[in-house]
Design an enzyme around this catalytic site. Structure first.
Site, PDB file in Angstrom:
ATOM      1  N   TYR A   1     -34.892 -17.488  -5.291  1.00 48.67           N
ATOM      2  CA  TYR A   1     -34.605 -15.883  -5.515  1.00 48.67           C
ATOM      3  C   TYR A   1     -36.032 -15.227  -5.348  1.00 48.67           C
ATOM      4  CZ  TYR A   1     -30.309 -16.585  -8.075  1.00 48.67           C
ATOM      5  OH  TYR A   1     -28.973 -17.237  -8.769  1.00 48.67           O
TER       6      TYR A   1
ATOM      7  N   SER B   1     -28.109 -18.788   0.567  1.00 53.55           N
ATOM      8  CA  SER B   1     -29.000 -18.204  -0.490  1.00 53.55           C
ATOM      9  C   SER B   1     -28.831 -18.682  -1.694  1.00 53.55           C
ATOM     10  CB  SER B   1     -28.682 -16.569  -0.334  1.00 53.55           C
ATOM     11  OG  SER B   1     -27.304 -16.396  -0.722  1.00 53.55           O
ATOM     12  N   ASP B   2     -29.511 -18.607  -2.573  1.00 57.33           N
ATOM     13  CA  ASP B   2     -28.826 -18.891  -4.083  1.00 57.33           C
ATOM     14  C   ASP B   2     -28.017 -17.713  -4.395  1.00 57.33           C
ATOM     15  OD1 ASP B   2     -28.578 -19.875  -6.649  1.00 57.33           O
ATOM     16  OD2 ASP B   2     -30.983 -19.875  -7.263  1.00 57.33           O
ATOM     17  N   TRP B   3     -27.395 -17.775  -5.632  1.00 59.89           N
ATOM     18  CA  TRP B   3     -26.174 -17.126  -5.964  1.00 59.89           C
ATOM     19  C   TRP B   3     -26.784 -15.647  -6.208  1.00 59.89           C
ATOM     20  CZ3 TRP B   3     -24.984 -21.039  -4.035  1.00 59.89           C
ATOM     21  CH2 TRP B   3     -23.702 -21.511  -3.814  1.00 59.89           C
TER      22      TRP B   3
ATOM     23  N   GLY C   1     -28.846 -14.169  -4.123  1.00 59.01           N
ATOM     24  CA  GLY C   1     -30.124 -13.967  -3.799  1.00 59.01           C
ATOM     25  C   GLY C   1     -30.403 -13.391  -2.385  1.00 59.01           C
TER      26      GLY C   1
END
Ligand code: BGC
Length: 840
Positions: free
Chosen positions: A193, A224-226, A228
C-alpha cells in the site's frame, strides 16, 4: 481447460477485452474470457491458511501457525510440506492463487502484522518463504509473495512513504523477496500500500520493473494489494498487471481512454495483458475448476501435520532448575500426575491466528485448557486470573441457538417495524465477528436489516458486559431491554481495517441458571453515521462480544490462593487477534490490563509456575526474573492447545528458535523513534540495523536473542569443515545429542567480516540454517551451503551493486545468534579481491 496460446489469444483480443483482464471482477475473482478459452481465476488469503471467498462465515479451513511461528520452526523441509498442504487446501476451495506468504519485516514489535511475517532476518524470511512457495506451487496452485516493498507498519498504511536508504532497502527489505525469486519463482507478487521515498509501490517503476523484472529476471504477475491501485497510467506503465479487487476503479473506461491517447502506449497495455494471460495459463494447468465449489479437506494427515508444525514452532525460553526449592529439577516438563492449575485469559480460548486477512474459520481449534486437560490424570483447577482482550470476547461462542453453540442471523430487506418481512437469508454463526465485504446475495437491497439472536445461561450470578462494534448501525437487547446503542451516537474506531465504530459497551445483571434472550438488530452500511470519515466497502461489519465483569484484584487474589493449593501452575497469557491485526499497530509493548501483576504474584506464590505466551511478536516481561519457566507459543493454528500441552508435558521436546529478537523494553528497539507516520512518511532511521543487527552492534541486552531456544536435552557442536568452491561456501558440522532424550537442534550459519569494511556493517548475519533430529547420544553431520556472493556482500550505494570486499570472513555455526562455546564452531574463508554483482 484447454491450454492457452498466449500470443495467439492476445492477437485476437479487443481493447475492451485486454483492459477487462487487468482488474478483478469482485473481491476474489478475475475476469474470464470464455470465447477465448481464458478462465476466471479465484484468489484467496492467506499466509497461514486458505480462507476461501468469504470473510463472513467462510468454509472452514486448516489454520497453520502464524508467520513468526512458521519461522520459528527453522525447518525448510517442514515448511515445504506445509506449503503442499496449503496448496491442497486451495484446491479444495477451487482457488488458483494463494495470497501469501507475507515477508515484511518486524522493524518494531508494535507492527500490527508482525505476527504474519516469518521473521526479522532476510535469510530466515526469504528461505522460509521460498520453501512454502515450492510446496504450494508443487500442487499447481500459484503463490503470491507480499507486500512488495517496505510495508512494515499499519499506521496510515495507504498513504505513508517509507523513507529508506537504498542499502537498507536492498539488504533488509528486498533481499527476502530476492531469495524467493532465486529459490522458488513465485507465480505472483503483491505490491504494498505504501510508497517508497515518494513513489507508491503499485506505480513504482524503479522497484517493480527495473529491480524485480529486469534485474532479477522474474516473469510472473504483479497485482496490487486490495484497493492499493492509485492511478491509471502510472501504475500500468510501471508494470502493475492486475488491479485488485474488482470492480475496477482506475482501469476500465479510464484506461481505454488513456491508451487511446498513448498514456500508456498500446504495447505497454499488451504487455500487461500478456502477463495476465501467462499467469492464467499457469493457473489453469493446475486443473482447479473455474468457479468451483468451496469444500473442506479436513483429513487426519492435515491434523497430524498441523500438530507437528505447531510443536516445532514453540520456543522454550526459560526452564530453570528449582533444585534448591523442592529438590525436584526443572519446572518443565510438567508431571501428568500432579495437581495442576491452569489460569489466564488465553487458557479457555483457542487463540489460533492473528487478525485481519490472516484470520480464518478453522476446522476446529484446541484451547490450551483442553490440550492440557487431555494429558492430566485428573482435571486441572481453573480461574481466568485476568483479562487480555481489547474487544470483549466473541459472544457467539457463549450463546446457543437451535440447540447448537452460536447465534442465528436472519436477513431481511424490511425493518423490524414493517408489518411483513421476507426472510432473505438465514445463517448459523458462532464467530460473531462479521466482515461483510464479500457477502453477496442478489435479493438484497443496499439498505437491509438483520437480527442476530441467541440465548445465554449464566453459571453464576454476575454483571455481564456486552460490546458492539459496527459499520452500519446496531443495537443489542437482552430480554428486549436495550443494553447497547451503537446507532444513535457513533464514534469512530480502528477495528475492521479502520472502517467501523469503537466498541460501545453496556452492562446488565444476570442470574445463575436463567435463560436470557440476546438480540442484536443490525442495519447495513448505508445506515452508518460516520460515512464521511472513511470509504465503506461492501455491506459493512458487525462484531458482538461479551463477558462477565470481574474485579481485577479479587481475581488475582483468588489465583494466588489457588496457586498455593496446586503442585504446578500454567499461566496462559499473551495477546490475541484484537491486538495483533492488520489495520492497527499496537501502542505499547506491555501486556494489557493486570496480566503482568497476575504473573508476578502467581509465580511468587508457586515456584512451579510456567508462563505460556501466545503472541506473534515480543512483549515486555517485567516478571521474567521471578518466573522459572516460559514458553513462546505464538498463534499456533488448529492444534495450538495440543502443541502447547505436548511441550509442557515433554511429549514433544521443544526445538523452536526465536524468529525475532525479544527486547527488554520498547525504548531499546532500534526503530523506537521512528515507528509511526509523521507528515506522510516514516523514516527508516535504524537503516540496516534491524533486530539482532542492532542489538549486537550497539551491545544492547535483550530478554532473548534471535535464533535462541532451549531443549529438554543438550547438544554439542563439533568439527566445522568449510569448503569454498566455485563461488559457493559449504559448512559441514557434526552435532551430537549429549543428553538423555531425543530432540532436534538447529544449526545457524552466520558470517562475520573480520576486518572493518568501507562502510559499517552488522557484527554478523545469518546466511543459512538446517534442523536435525537426534536420538539421545546420536551424532549427525549437517551441511549448510550458500553462494559466496550472498554470504559476504553488502549493498554498495556508490555503484548500485552488491559488493564482496576482499578480506577474511568468519563462518560461525551456532544454535543461536548468541554464540556460546560448545554450542558453536567457527572457521574462516578469504576473498582475495573485491568484486561487485547485481541480479540474483
Ligand atoms: C491485505 C492483503 C490481503 C488482501 C485481501 C489486504 O487488506 O493487505 O494482504 O491479501 O487484503 O484480503
Amino acid at each position: 481447460m484447454a491450454d492457452i496460446n498466449v500470443e495467439e489469444v492476445l492477437k485476437k483480443l479487443t481493447l475492451t477485452e485486454k483492459v477487462d483482464l487487468l482488474a478483478g471482477i469482485d473481491f476474489w475473482h478475475t475476469k474470464g474470457l470464455p470465447h477465448h478459452g481464458v478462465p476466471s481465476l479465484r484468489l484467496t488469503d492467506g499466509p497461514n491458511g486458505v480462507r476461501g471467498t468469504k470473510f463472513f462465515n467462510g468454509v472452514p479451513a486448516a489454520c497453520f501457525p502464524c508467520g513468526t511461528g512458521l519461522g520459528a520452526t527453522f525447518n525448510q523441509e517442514l515448511l515445504e510440506e506445509a506449503g503442499r498442504t496449503m496448496g491442497r487446501e486451495a484446491i479444495a476451495k477451487s482457488a488458483h492463487v494463494i495470497l501469501g506468504p507475507t515477508i515484511n519485516m518486524q522493524r518494531s514489535p508494535l507492527g500490527g502484522r508482525g505476527f504474519e511475517s516469518i521473521g526479522e532476518d532476510p535469510f530466515l524470511a526469504g528461505l522460509g518463504a521460498a520453501a512454502l512457495i515450492r510446496g504450494i506451487q508443487s500442487t499447481g496452485v500459484q503463490a503470491t509473495i507480499k507486500h512488495f516493498l517496505c510495508n512494515d507498519q499499519e499506521d496510515k498504511r495507504m498513504g505513508v512513504h517509507s523513507i529508506v536508504t537504498e542499502r537498507a532497502l536492498r539488504e533488509i527489505y528486498a533481499l527476502p523477496f530476492q531469495l524467493t525469486v532465486r529459490d522458488s519463482q513465485p507465480g505472483a507478487f503483491m505490491t504494498a500500500y505504501n510508497g517508497i521515498n515518494g513513489v507508491f509501490c503499485s506505480e513504482n517503476p524503479k522497484y517493480i520493473d527495473d529491480m524485480l523484472r529486469k534485474e532479477w529476471g522474474w516473469d510472473g504477475l504483479i497485482m496490487s494489494d486490495w484497493f492499493g491501485t492509485y492511478s491509471t497510467t502510472a501504475a500500468a506503465a510501471a508494470g502493475l498487471d492486475l488491479e485488485m479487487p474488482g470492480p475496477t476503479r482506475f482501469r476500465g473506461e479510464l484506461l481505454k481512454f488513456n491508451v487511446s491517447n498513448g498514456k500508456p502506449f498500446t504495447h505497454v497495455l499488451d504487455e500487461r495483458a500478456r502477463q495476465v494471460l501467462r499467469f492464467v495459463k499457469r493457473c489453469a494447468a493446475s486443473g482447479v475448476k473455474e468457479n468451483g465449489p468451496e469444500e473442506t479437506a479436513d483429513t487426519p494427515e492435515t491434523a497430524a501435520l498441523l500438530r507437528k508444525i505447531g510443536d516445532e514452532s514453540i520456543v522454550l525460553l526459560k526452564n530453570e532448575s528449582i533444585v534448591l526449592l523442592k529438590n525436584e529439577g526443572s519446572v518443565l516438563p510438567l508431571k501428568k500426575d500432579k495437581k495442576t492449575l491452569v489460569i489466564g485469559p488465553n487458557a479457555k480460548t483457542a487463540t489460533y491466528h492473528g487478525g485481519g486477512s490472516a484470520s480464518l474459520r478453522a476446522y476446529y481449534a484446541v484451547t490450551p485448557h483442553d490440550g492440557i486437560s487431555s494429558k492430566l490424570e485428573t482435571p486441572p483447577g481453573y480461574t481466568v486470573g485476568a483479562y487480555t482482550h481489547r474487544f470483549l470476547p466473541i459472544l457467539g461462542h457463549q450463546c446457543s441457538a437451535s440447540g447448537k453453540a452460536g447465534m442465528s442471523w436472519k436477513v431481511y430487506n424490511e425493518p423490524r417495524s414493517a408489518e411483513k418481512r421476507e426472510l432473505i437469508d438465514e445463517v448459523h454463526i458462532e464467530k460473531t465477528e462479521m466482515h461483510l465485504v464479500d457477502y453477496y446475495n442478489d435479493r438484497l437491497s443496499e439498505l437491509w436489516y438483520a437480527d442476530l439472536e441467541g440465548t445465554i445461561v449464566p453459571d453464576e450470578d454476575m454483571t455481564y458486559e456486552l460490546g458492539v462494534v459496527v459499520c452500519g448501525t446496531a443495537k443489542a437487547y437482552v430480554n428486549d431491554q436495550l443494553v447497547v446503542d451503537n446507532a444513535t451516537k457513533q464514534i469512530a474506531g480502528d477495528a475492521f481495517f479502520g472502517c467501523a465504530t469503537r466498541e460501545e459497551l453496556g452492562r446488565i445483571d444476570l442470574k445463575k441458571g436463567e435463560t436470557y434472550q440476546i438480540r442484536i438488530e443490525f442495519v447495513s452500511a448505508p445506515s452508518f453515521t460516520l460515512k464521511s470519515e472513511s470509504i465503506i466497502l461492501g455491506h459493512g461489519s458487525l462484531r458482538v462480544g461479551g463477558c462477565k465483569v470481574i474485579d481485577d484484584q479479587a481475581e488475582i487474589k483468588k489465583s494466588v490462593q489457588l496457586a498455593r493449593e496446586h503442585d504446578q501452575v500454567v499461566i496462559c497469557a499473551g495477546l490475541n487477534a484484537d491486538w495483533e491485526t492488520e489495520g492497527t499497530d499496537r501502542a505499547s509493548m506491555k501486556l494489557p490490563g493486570v496480566l503482568d501483576q497476575l504473573i508476578d504474584e502467581v509465580a511468587s506464590a508457586n515456584p512451579n509456575t510456567v508462563v505460556v505466551m501466545q503472541t506473534g511478536t515480543p512483549e515486555e516481561m517485567p516478571w521474567l526474573q521471578k518466573t522459572p519457566a516460559v514458553i513462546q507459543a505464538w498463534y499456533g493454528g488448529n492444534e495450538t492447545g495440543n502443541c502447547i500441552a505436548d511441550v509442557l508435558f515433554g511429549d514433544y521436546n521443544p526445538s523452536g528458535k526465536l524468529s525475532l529478537s525479544f527486547p527488554k523494553r520498547l525504548q531499546d528497539v532500534p526503530s523506537f523513534l521512528n515507528f509511526r507516520t509523521e507528515a506522510g512518511r516514516t523514516l527508516y532511521g535504524e537503516d540496516v540495523y534491524v533486530g539482532y543487527r542492532y542489538y549486537e552492534y550497539a551491545d544492547v541486552e535483550v530478554n532473548f536473542p534471535f535464533g535462541y531456544g532451549l531443549s529438554y536435552t543438550t547438544f554439542a557442536f563439533l568439527d566445522l569443515s568449510l569448503v569454498v568452491k566455485e563461488g559457493s561456501i559449504s559448512a559441514t558440522v557434526s552435532i551430537k545429542n549429549t543428553g538423555s532424550v531425543k530432540g532436534a537442534e538447529v544449526a545457524q550459519m552466520y558470517v562475520q567480516p573480520r576486518q572493518a569494511a568501507k562502510i559499517n556493517r552488522p557484527v554478523k548475519e545469518l546466511k543459512g540454517f538446517a534442523k536435525v533430529e537426534l536420538e539421545a547420544g546420536e551424532s549427525k553431520t549437517v551441511t549448510i551451503e550458500e553462494l559466496e556472493k550472498y554470504a559476504a556482500s553488502y549493498f554498495d550505494e556508490e555503484r548500485n551493486q552488491w559488493c564482496v570486499e576482499a578480506g577474511e570472513y568468519d563462518v560461525i555455526v551456532s544454535n543461536s545468534s548468541e554464540v556460546k562455546e560448545g554450542q558453536s564452531v567457527k572457521a574462516s574463508f578469504t576473498v582475495a579481491e573485491s568484486y561487485w554483482w547485481s541480479g540474483i
